[in-house]
Design a protein around this motif. Structure first.
Motif, PDB file in Angstrom:
ATOM      1  N   ARG A   1     126.895  37.295 -63.221  1.00 18.03           N
ATOM      2  CA  ARG A   1     126.000  37.652 -64.318  1.00 18.03           C
ATOM      3  C   ARG A   1     126.001  36.500 -65.314  1.00 18.03           C
ATOM      4  NH1 ARG A   1     129.892  42.318 -66.872  1.00 18.03           N
ATOM      5  NH2 ARG A   1     129.208  43.346 -64.950  1.00 18.03           N
ATOM      6  N   LEU A   2     125.088  36.548 -66.250  1.00 23.87           N
ATOM      7  CA  LEU A   2     125.047  35.521 -67.285  1.00 23.87           C
ATOM      8  C   LEU A   2     126.363  35.539 -68.057  1.00 23.87           C
ATOM      9  CD1 LEU A   2     123.204  33.405 -68.657  1.00 23.87           C
ATOM     10  CD2 LEU A   2     122.507  35.198 -70.269  1.00 23.87           C
ATOM     11  N   GLY A   3     126.992  34.383 -68.198  1.00 18.65           N
ATOM     12  CA  GLY A   3     128.261  34.290 -68.906  1.00 18.65           C
ATOM     13  C   GLY A   3     129.479  34.263 -68.018  1.00 18.65           C
ATOM     14  N   CYS A   4     129.279  34.474 -66.710  1.00 17.58           N
ATOM     15  CA  CYS A   4     130.440  34.592 -65.828  1.00 17.58           C
ATOM     16  C   CYS A   4     131.197  33.276 -65.659  1.00 17.58           C
ATOM     17  CB  CYS A   4     130.035  35.151 -64.472  1.00 17.58           C
ATOM     18  SG  CYS A   4     129.073  34.026 -63.426  1.00 17.58           S
ATOM     19  N   LEU A   5     130.531  32.142 -65.816  1.00 17.82           N
ATOM     20  CA  LEU A   5     131.227  30.868 -65.648  1.00 17.82           C
ATOM     21  C   LEU A   5     132.295  30.695 -66.718  1.00 17.82           C
ATOM     22  CD1 LEU A   5     128.197  28.527 -64.815  1.00 17.82           C
ATOM     23  CD2 LEU A   5     129.684  29.794 -63.250  1.00 17.82           C
TER      24      LEU A   5
END
Length: 220
Positions: A147-151
């Protein structure tokens, strides 16, 4: 007995899905397995007592049949952080009791222990689920919810696992919901930045059974 502690970059990233699939993958390799969800917050009241859906899934996926209380020694009604759920239930979470419960598990080739929420979810009195994983001496498998932000979340969690003195055995990219844009690029980046092997990339599946998910995983 080898043990794996399944944690996640956040809540609702598919820890149970991956934990159950790891159990099935091990069984397919001819290994005996036991499962444990030490603390479950968010349970339904049944004629047999409080029951948590995640713990039931783990109980079903393991090869060694255990009674529910052994799989989930602390079942708390409210679906909030464990220390808050325990406070509302008038209970105190004891690290020593949770460690003892794990030590009492019957011997098997592999034990899979699932946490709750993320890596440093509080248990109270300064202890966290990370404290428990370290006390048990378990290797850690990190479930990364794509999801967005997972990195950012994945790198911070991996750093925290190492800082807390635990070993990151590997990570799994899990797409439990709608695939994010550039999911392949996210996975490629995770392969570059995380200091452990990728144990699988699980796409969104119409059949999300443990056996179906296990086909996308390797054991650490």
């Amino acid at each position: 007995m080898r043990g794996l502690f399944i944690t996640g970059t956040d809540t609702e990233v598919g820890k149970t899905r991956i934990a159950a699939a790891m159990l099935r993958r091990a069984a397919q390799a001819g290994m005996s397995t036991v499962a444990m969800k030490p603390v479950a917050a968010g349970c339904d009241h049944t004629p047999h007592g409080w029951r948590n859906a995640d713990a039931l899934a783990l109980q079903s996926a393991a090869t060694v049949t255990l009674d529910y209380a052994t799989v989930n020694p602390v079942a708390l009604p409210e679906p909030v952080a464990p220390h808050l759920a325990a406070r509302e239930a008038g209970r105190v979470l004891s690290l020593e009791a949770l460690v003892a419960a794990y030590r009492d598990l019957p011997q098997a080739d592999l034990a899979v222990v699932e946490g709750a929420g993320g890596w440093r979810v509080p248990l109270g009195d300064g202890t966290t689920l990370a404290t428990l994983a370290k006390a048990l001496g378990l290797e850690v498998v990190l479930v990364v919810g794509l999801r967005l932000g997972c990195l950012n979340h994945a790198q911070l969690t991996a750093e925290a696992i190492r800082a807390d003195g635990c070993s990151l055995a590997g990570w799994v990219a899990n797409c439990a919901g709608r695939p994010p844009k550039r999911a392949d690029a996210q996975v490629a980046t995770l392969r570059e930045v995380l200091p452990a092997p990728c144990l699988g990339v699980v796409p969104r599946l119409s059949d999300a059974s443990a056996d179906a998910v296990s086909a996308h995983l390797t054991l650490p």
